[in-house]
Scaffold this motif. Structure first.
Motif, short mmCIF file in Angstrom:
data_model
loop_
_atom_site.label_atom_id
_atom_site.label_comp_id
_atom_site.label_asym_id
_atom_site.label_seq_id
_atom_site.Cartn_x
_atom_site.Cartn_y
_atom_site.Cartn_z
N SER A 190 15.93 21.09 46.16
CA SER A 190 16.22 19.98 45.25
C SER A 190 17.72 19.83 45.01
O SER A 190 18.23 18.72 44.87
CB SER A 190 15.49 20.18 43.92
N LEU A 191 18.44 20.94 44.99
CA LEU A 191 19.89 20.87 44.84
C LEU A 191 20.54 20.20 46.04
O LEU A 191 21.48 19.43 45.90
CB LEU A 191 20.47 22.27 44.65
N ALA A 192 20.02 20.47 47.20
CA ALA A 192 20.56 19.85 48.41
C ALA A 192 20.32 18.34 48.38
O ALA A 192 21.17 17.54 48.77
CB ALA A 192 19.91 20.47 49.65
N THR A 193 19.14 17.95 47.89
CA THR A 193 18.83 16.52 47.76
C THR A 193 19.76 15.86 46.76
O THR A 193 20.32 14.79 47.00
CB THR A 193 17.36 16.33 47.31
N LEU A 194 19.94 16.52 45.62
CA LEU A 194 20.77 15.97 44.56
C LEU A 194 22.21 15.81 45.01
O LEU A 194 22.88 14.83 44.67
CB LEU A 194 20.66 16.87 43.34
N ALA A 195 22.72 16.75 45.76
CA ALA A 195 24.11 16.73 46.20
C ALA A 195 24.40 15.63 47.21
O ALA A 195 25.56 15.38 47.55
CB ALA A 195 24.51 18.07 46.77
N LYS A 196 23.35 14.96 47.69
CA LYS A 196 23.53 13.86 48.63
C LYS A 196 23.13 12.53 47.99
O LYS A 196 22.94 11.54 48.69
CB LYS A 196 22.69 14.09 49.89
N GLU A 197 23.02 12.52 46.67
CA GLU A 197 22.47 11.38 45.97
C GLU A 197 23.57 10.40 45.57
O GLU A 197 24.36 10.66 44.66
CB GLU A 197 21.74 11.88 44.71
N ALA A 198 23.64 9.28 46.27
CA ALA A 198 24.64 8.27 45.95
C ALA A 198 24.17 7.45 44.75
O ALA A 198 23.01 7.51 44.34
CB ALA A 198 24.84 7.36 47.15
N ARG A 199 25.08 6.70 44.18
CA ARG A 199 24.73 5.86 43.04
C ARG A 199 23.92 4.65 43.50
O ARG A 199 24.34 3.92 44.40
CB ARG A 199 25.99 5.40 42.31
N PRO A 200 22.78 4.40 42.89
CA PRO A 200 22.05 3.16 43.19
C PRO A 200 22.73 1.99 42.48
O PRO A 200 23.71 2.17 41.76
CB PRO A 200 20.67 3.44 42.57
N THR A 201 22.22 0.80 42.66
CA THR A 201 22.74 -0.34 41.92
C THR A 201 22.13 -0.36 40.52
O THR A 201 21.10 0.27 40.26
CB THR A 201 22.42 -1.67 42.63
N VAL A 202 22.77 -1.10 39.66
CA VAL A 202 22.23 -1.28 38.30
C VAL A 202 20.84 -1.90 38.38
O VAL A 202 19.92 -1.49 37.65
CB VAL A 202 23.18 -2.16 37.48
N ALA A 203 20.63 -2.85 39.28
CA ALA A 203 19.32 -3.49 39.42
C ALA A 203 18.26 -2.48 39.83
O ALA A 203 17.12 -2.52 39.34
CB ALA A 203 19.40 -4.62 40.44
#
Length: 542
Positions: A192-205
């Protein structure tokens, strides 16, 4: 959030889900540190304690500035007020927030981020656990689903709090701006940490889509009345009200109206504000504006409140965060660090005989308050047990009034009635002082009155910043120019008297406005988050 700490303290995180108020006790002798994600949901008692722990994380977080009421125990109120112009930061406590001088290393900004995501992580751990407990027969499917619904209500509330501080409003490009990570999985393993560390910001929508999904689940599965905590635990009316608020932030006026109609009856009676009750939950305004704030049976324990965060003598925002401490008059036992600004107090549209002026505020005093007006909405100066008002019936009514006004092609009589419901409760002679359709030449005039009423009704409740944020790109530009409005100078009231206060008296605004285009309009993503997750882009300008 500091990811290395997450993985090394995951067992402690699970154990802290039991760290609720002193009246909650673990029924077994096994020490907290011995609980694991496998053992924590092996009995209904433990599952209930896990849910209590989620609510506790919403009240006083365990991360940065732990114990000061982040995110919802007090901080949402104090940060929401100090980002706006209707309070004055008397001392230096909220100076960075008040002046807009925050950086990626500012403690208050980090605390709001860390403690929201700490809450979200507990929610996701709990949801997974409740599902497992249902499969194993520890919880019935109905109970597990209700618990999940309560958690998803809080998850929506938490992500929305993050959006109004760290992202541009939905009306800026129909949600095309960068949002915040929307986390629906528990963080606590290498994977889960590996997934989180690759998590870009989504759009506000994209964030709003997920918020609405969580709220739809909550509405479908929450009880009408929760006997095990009433307004301290999520119930159906609260989820509907939060969805209505979310649509208001999105500028989707017809959806605001449709959602509000689930609660608001077709016929309302402004002449007797207390008689209009919600269709779900029987919520209603009380006879006086002070009744919902500790003057009649305890703060936020009334038909007026749809959802509040519980504080008590043993578990509160502390002397460095509790609302009675921060806002309270020094001679009564508060610290007097946040006062009411002359900007709103002197506004002549707030009538001189409005009961809110006399029953919810006081002048003079000693120490920090000798030169200011302060609120008495929070009055437990000794135990600091005032609850945090998150959703009130007055907001539902004013949300609906605004949407009705915006959706209409002319001055809406229903919008006027809804506005009068809230306003009349506080007027000395409502039959002669209330608004009529003829009071407004244009829809913009009506909208201006509704937004002003929000500033008056929710003063010292943290709602000013969310309103500034959502209306920054308001298509009705005459309502309010975008950006952070000019304020009274930090440090507040000059001189030795209350001479700056007076209805209609001009106010000197020593702190300049911050335009919407300025990078300081939104907070920076904490440096610790950027360091741990290189794909999360910092807000421009920081």
């Amino acid at each position: 959030m500091r990811y290395k700490n997450l993985i090394t303290t995951n067992v402690a995180l699970l154990a802290l889900m039991f760290g609720v108020t002193s009246c909650e006790k673990v029924l077994e002798q096994q020490p907290y540190s011995a609980f694991t994600d496998e053992s924590i949901f092996t009995s209904s008692d433990r599952a209930n304690l896990a849910l209590n722990g989620v609510y506790d994380a919403a009240q006083t977080g365990t991360q940065t500035l732990a114990g000061r009421g982040y995110p919802f125990g007090a901080a949402t109120i104090e940060q929401g007020d100090n980002r706006g112009e209707d309070v004055v930061n008397i001392a230096s406590f909220y100076q960075i927030t008040y002046q807009g001088t925050y950086t990626p290393a500012t403690a208050n900004n980090i605390a709001m981020w860390d403690n929201n995501y700490n809450l979200i992580n507990k929610i996701n751990i709990a949801i997974a656990g409740f599902k497992k407990a249902s499969t194993s027969g520890v919880l019935t499917a109905a109970v597990a689903t209700q618990f999940e619904a309560e958690c998803r209500f809080l998850r929506a509330l938490s992500h929305h709090e993050l959006l109004v501080h760290y992202a541009r409003p939905y009306l800026d490009g129909a949600g095309s701006q960068a949002g915040v990570p929307y986390r629906t999985y528990a963080v606590g393993s290498d994977e889960s940490l590996a997934t989180l560390a690759k998590e870009a910001r989504p759009t506000v929508a994209e964030d709003y889509t997920k918020i609405l999904e969580d709220l739809d689940f909550a509405i479908a599965n929450l009880p009408v009345t929760n006997p095990s905590g009433a307004v301290y635990r999520a119930q159906k009316s609260a989820a509907i009200a939060l969805k209505q608020r979310v649509y208001l932030h999105m500028g989707k006026w017809s959806d605001v109206i449709a959602t509000g109609n689930l609660l608001i009856p077709t016929t309302v009676t402004p002449a007797t504000p207390t008689s209009t009750k919600s269709l779900i939950g029987a919520h209603a305004l009380l006879a006086t504006p002070s009744a919902a704030f500790g003057y009649a049976g305890g703060n936020s324990v009334s038909t007026e409140n749809l959802f509040s965060i519980k504080n008590d003598a043993l578990d509160n925002g502390s002397v460095n965060g509790a609302m009675a401490a921060m806002y309270g008059a020094t001679e009564l036992g508060g610290r007097g660090l946040v006062a009411i600004s002359p900007i709103i107090w002197n506004d002549a549209t707030w009538l001189v005989d409005d009961l809110r002026r006399t029953s919810l505020y006081r002048t003079g005093g000693a120490g920090n308050n000798a030169k200011a007006i302060v609120t008495t909405k929070y009055t437990d100066y000794v135990n600091k047990s005032d609850n945090t008002p998150i959703l009130r019936w007055a907001e539902v009514l004013l949300n609906q009034a605004e949407a009705e006004a915006r959706a209409a092609t002319s001055v809406s009589s229903r919008a006027v009635d809804l506005l009068n419901l809230v306003r009349n409760r506080s007027l000395a002679t409502p039959t002669t002082q209330q608004y009529t359709v003829a009071s407004f030449a244009t829809t913009t005039d009506l909208l201006t009155a509704i937004l002003k009423e929000r500033r008056i009704e929710f003063l010292a409740e943290g709602r000013r910043w969310p309103d500034i944020h959502r209306t920054a790109m308001d298509p009705v530009t005459a309502v309010r120019p975008g950006g952070i409005p000019a304020k009274v100078s930090n440090g507040g009231i000059s001189g030795t008297t209350l001479a700056q206060y007076g209805i209609g008296v001009a106010v000197t605004k020593g702190q300049a406005a911050i335009s919407y285009s300025d990078f300081r309009f939104i907070w920076p993503i904490p440096a610790s988050e950027i360091s741990a997750n290189p794909v999360i882009a910092q807000n421009p300008g920081y």
